[in-house]
Design a protein around this motif. Structure first.
Motif, mmCIF file in Angstrom:
data_model
loop_
_atom_site.group_PDB
_atom_site.id
_atom_site.type_symbol
_atom_site.label_atom_id
_atom_site.label_comp_id
_atom_site.label_asym_id
_atom_site.label_seq_id
_atom_site.Cartn_x
_atom_site.Cartn_y
_atom_site.Cartn_z
ATOM 1 N N LYS A 10 0.815 -1.216 0.000
ATOM 2 C CA LYS A 10 0.000 0.000 0.000
ATOM 3 C C LYS A 10 0.850 1.268 0.000
ATOM 4 O O LYS A 10 0.408 2.319 -0.480
ATOM 5 C CB LYS A 10 -0.970 -0.010 1.191
ATOM 6 C CG LYS A 10 -2.141 -0.947 1.009
ATOM 7 C CD LYS A 10 -2.968 -0.550 -0.211
ATOM 8 C CE LYS A 10 -4.223 -1.392 -0.375
ATOM 9 N NZ LYS A 10 -3.946 -2.794 -0.706
ATOM 10 N N LEU A 14 0.210 4.231 -2.895
ATOM 11 C CA LEU A 14 0.137 5.675 -2.680
ATOM 12 C C LEU A 14 1.161 6.413 -3.542
ATOM 13 O O LEU A 14 0.874 7.433 -4.162
ATOM 14 C CB LEU A 14 0.364 5.993 -1.203
ATOM 15 C CG LEU A 14 -0.757 5.625 -0.238
ATOM 16 C CD1 LEU A 14 -0.292 5.812 1.204
ATOM 17 C CD2 LEU A 14 -2.003 6.449 -0.505
ATOM 18 N N ARG A 15 2.370 5.893 -3.572
ATOM 19 C CA ARG A 15 3.416 6.520 -4.389
ATOM 20 C C ARG A 15 3.036 6.518 -5.863
ATOM 21 O O ARG A 15 3.143 7.542 -6.559
ATOM 22 C CB ARG A 15 4.729 5.763 -4.186
ATOM 23 C CG ARG A 15 5.893 6.265 -5.028
ATOM 24 C CD ARG A 15 6.969 5.211 -5.128
ATOM 25 N NE ARG A 15 6.481 4.004 -5.786
ATOM 26 C CZ ARG A 15 7.086 2.814 -5.714
ATOM 27 N NH1 ARG A 15 8.171 2.683 -4.977
ATOM 28 N NH2 ARG A 15 6.584 1.771 -6.350
ATOM 29 N N SER A 17 0.180 6.389 -7.264
ATOM 30 C CA SER A 17 -0.990 7.182 -7.617
ATOM 31 C C SER A 17 -0.629 8.609 -7.994
ATOM 32 O O SER A 17 -1.377 9.278 -8.710
ATOM 33 C CB SER A 17 -1.989 7.200 -6.447
ATOM 34 O OG SER A 17 -1.480 7.950 -5.355
ATOM 35 N N HIS A 50 1.542 -1.947 -7.886
ATOM 36 C CA HIS A 50 2.071 -1.385 -6.636
ATOM 37 C C HIS A 50 3.573 -1.611 -6.564
ATOM 38 O O HIS A 50 4.330 -0.862 -7.169
ATOM 39 C CB HIS A 50 1.334 -1.906 -5.398
ATOM 40 C CG HIS A 50 0.842 -3.313 -5.470
ATOM 41 N ND1 HIS A 50 1.669 -4.389 -5.636
ATOM 42 C CD2 HIS A 50 -0.430 -3.813 -5.384
ATOM 43 C CE1 HIS A 50 0.951 -5.492 -5.650
ATOM 44 N NE2 HIS A 50 -0.324 -5.190 -5.502
#
Length: 247
Positions: A10, A14-15, A17, A50
């Motif tokens: 996760k 986040l990175r 995105s 991811h």
């Protein structure tokens, strides 16, 4: 004590995105290690949604000699672009453990395990390949599964119980039936000579009850809930809270 392996996927979501390097997966890894976790987990996929192969390599250098490194993935997903395939990636970075998971691009997340009674011959050569690399081999399975003696015979050393159904039942208010099934599955696996790991949708709310029901639980791999809780509690504090539950 049950080892806590923090899944960092996760952080990479986040990175990715936003692009760039923030949040930085190496900084997250160091924070988790400093907080006392016993291992880190990543699950690189061919679509690189991811964690990427570059992340896997970065973490390999960072973790060596410090904590266990667990790489999850589908051994039957072929090379694609920058993704070299699970066996080749593990041959390159030599993780402590590889966890074999039958996932595909169409799955948002892993949602079932291998059927050891049906998949054993298919798994046999890939298990041998990972053992030759020097990885401890764990196979993702569902509660109620069979075939544990056959798994030991081909070189499997652990199973990881897919705990999604337990977490859902716990959320609904009554997980007694699911807990009994998981406990019985773990008992049979241990009798066959396998160590037992667990993971998927485990959280601070449901982990203590699950651990109490599974004597000898070797490892839990937790990512989604832990990273979500860390948004409110801080990453280091959240890791410490999980360690407290497990101890």
């Amino acid at each position: 004590m049950t080892l806590l392996s923090v899944n960092l996927n996760k952080i990479a979501v986040l990175r990715n995105s936003r692009g760039g390097n923030e949040p930085d997966i190496a900084t997250a890894a160091n924070t988790c290690i400093d907080a006392g976790c016993g291992g880190l987990t990543v699950h690189p996929r061919p679509d690189m949604r991811h964690v990427t192969p570059a992340d896997v390599r970065t973490l390999a250098g960072l973790l060596r000699g410090r904590v266990e490194y667990n790489i999850e993935g589908n051994p039957f997903a072929g090379a694609r672009g920058a993704y070299p395939g699970l066996i080749e990636l593990c041959r390159e970075v030599r993780p402590t453990q590889v966890t074999l998971v039958p996932d595909g691009d169409g799955q948002i997340t892993s949602d079932h395990g291998f059927d050891l009674t049906k998949d054993i011959e298919t798994l046999k050569p890939v298990v041998a390949a990972f053992r030759e690399i020097g990885c401890r081999v764990s196979v993702f399975v569902d509660a109620g599964g069979e075939g544990f003696a056959d798994a030991v015979a081909i070189g499997v050393q652990r199973i990881e119980l897919y705990t999604g159904p337990y977490a859902e039942a716990f959320h609904q208010g009554d997980a007694r039936k699911e807990l009994a099934s998981f406990a019985e599955t773990a008992r049979r696996a241990q009798q066959a000579g396998l160590a037992v790991n667990a993971g998927h949708d485990l959280s601070q709310a449901n982990l203590g009850t699950f651990k109490s029901a599974i004597p000898g639980l070797a490892e839990v791999s937790i990512g989604h809930a832990l990273i979500g809780e860390a948004l409110y509690q801080g990453l280091a504090n959240t890791v410490r809270s999980y360690i407290d539950i497990l101890s």
